[in-house]
Design an enzyme around this catalytic site. Structure first.
Site, short mmCIF file in Angstrom:
data_model
loop_
_atom_site.label_atom_id
_atom_site.label_comp_id
_atom_site.label_asym_id
_atom_site.label_seq_id
_atom_site.Cartn_x
_atom_site.Cartn_y
_atom_site.Cartn_z
N MET A 236 0.81 -1.20 -0.02
CA MET A 236 -0.05 -0.01 -0.15
C MET A 236 0.81 1.35 -0.14
O MET A 236 0.49 2.06 -0.54
CB MET A 236 -0.90 -0.02 1.18
CG MET A 236 -1.81 -1.34 1.28
SD MET A 236 -3.35 -1.05 -0.06
CE MET A 236 -4.48 -0.31 1.00
N HIS A 237 1.98 1.16 0.79
CA HIS A 237 3.06 2.35 0.90
C HIS A 237 3.34 2.96 -0.71
O HIS A 237 3.87 3.92 -0.89
CB HIS A 237 3.93 2.19 1.66
CG HIS A 237 5.01 1.41 1.46
ND1 HIS A 237 5.89 0.85 2.31
CD2 HIS A 237 5.35 0.61 0.31
CE1 HIS A 237 6.76 0.06 1.83
NE2 HIS A 237 6.39 -0.22 0.60
N ASP A 238 3.18 2.04 -1.76
CA ASP A 238 3.71 2.32 -2.97
C ASP A 238 2.67 3.26 -3.69
O ASP A 238 3.14 3.79 -4.88
CB ASP A 238 3.79 1.26 -3.63
CG ASP A 238 5.01 0.01 -3.55
OD1 ASP A 238 5.98 0.70 -2.68
OD2 ASP A 238 5.20 -0.94 -4.06
N GLU A 265 2.26 -3.15 7.28
CA GLU A 265 3.22 -2.03 6.78
C GLU A 265 3.97 -1.19 8.12
O GLU A 265 3.78 -1.64 9.07
CB GLU A 265 2.31 -0.94 6.21
CG GLU A 265 1.73 -1.15 4.96
CD GLU A 265 2.73 -0.95 3.78
OE1 GLU A 265 3.65 -0.32 4.06
OE2 GLU A 265 2.31 -1.17 2.84
#
Length: 330
Positions: A236-238, A265
């Protein structure tokens, strides 16, 4: 001084690894500065300074005038060892260090610095195959340690079939299947990465429990079905909030009633004041991607909006994550 000279320690480790110092010393009686200079065909002055630096950082010990690997270096920096972490060191040195040197540019432009968005479709498009191989080895090392911590913190005894979305080299699936004998898993990845995962799974002796499915979680209309647990680890952090929400909606659609989604994460706290590993990883996303590291509150809201209930956050300590946000489909 500690903050401003942090790169001194990193480059000492990176140079020693690039020169294969720790692998050379493994299972030997050690070395002196003179012997290392002769082995590397360098002068004795830099050889001695490198050995002193590595000893000061706890990577070497000195006994009877000879430098040997410390237990830390022997476990993590010797090629071929089960816990070898050198791929991560090499990736940081060759890819991320130059990108971080342009951090101010990234802040001013809100664009990555490790690749060229105007000329490449993604950070992997047109990348040197050798460096890409290093990248995936680095991710495998990082994910192996993180998966163990996740598996111990989150109870997966009720799960039977896990879908690892963007599962990379399959490190999470390998470790989680080792921890939970009744679990089977599917790595859902792009073609070249799925091939890497298949090789890692086979080498781990888990090909009968871990499958690979080729796909693109944004381009495909739906995620593979038939799974009761969906894992989004360091995915998700991408991506931007819009893309993260779209992916969570696909997870909702693919899961049965009672199914769970797990977002693992490095979570930034809800106050946006830390912790440092998550905050700095977020800046790393600035130089690499369109995303950032999000907070538990943000994930909780997105999960609720997608239809998930009983959302909770489980905290743990690991290299690649410090927590998991978990939602259940009613």
């Amino acid at each position: 001084m500690q903050l401003t000279t942090g790169f001194w320690a990193f480059k000492t480790v990176a140079a020693a690894h690039e020169l294969d110092l720790f692998s050379r010393l493994s299972s030997t009686a050690g070395t002196t500065a003179g012997e290392l200079a002769e082995t590397l065909a360098i002068e004795e002055r830099p050889a001695g300074m490198l050995l002193t630096g590595c000893a000061a950082l706890g990577l070497l010990s000195k006994h009877d005038g000879r430098y040997v690997n410390s237990p830390l270096a022997e476990e993590f920096l010797v090629r071929g060892k089960p816990s070898y972490f050198g791929g991560w060191v090499q990736m940081l040195d060759q890819r991320l260090y130059p990108g971080w040197a342009k951090l101010t540019d990234a802040i001013r432009t809100n664009r990555p610095t490790t690749w060229h968005p105007d000329r490449q479709r993604s950070l992997f498009d047109g990348e040197d195959p050798e460096l890409l191989a290093v990248f995936w080895e680095a991710m495998h090392s990082l994910s192996t340690f993180t998966a163990r911590a996740l598996g111990e913190a989150v109870d997966l005894r009720g799960a039977r079939r896990l879908l690892d979305v963007g599962g990379g080299s399959g490190a999470y699936d390998i470790e989680l299947c080792r921890l939970y004998p009744d679990l089977t898993a599917t790595v859902y990845e792009l073609p070249k990465v799925a091939d890497i995962a298949a090789g890692k799974v086979s080498a781990a002796g888990l090909a009968d429990r871990i499958a690979t499915v080729v796909g693109d979680f944004f381009a495909d209309a739906a995620l593979p079905g038939g799974h009761d647990t969906t894992l989004l680890s360091m995915i998700m952090h991408d991506w931007s909030e819009v893309r993260c929400r779209a992916l969570l909606q696909k997870c909702w659609t693919a899961l049965p009633s009672g199914g769970r989604v797990i977002i693992s994460e490095l979570l930034v706290n809800d106050e946006h004041t830390g912790p440092a590993p998550a905050a700095l990883m977020s800046l790393n996303m600035l130089i690499e991607t369109e995303g950032r590291n999000y907070t538990p509150s943000e994930y909780t809201q997105w999960l609720h909006d997608a239809g998930f209930q009983d959302v909770r956050t489980v905290w743990f300590e690991a290299p690649g994550a410090n927590g998991a946000v978990i939602g259940t489909k009613p």
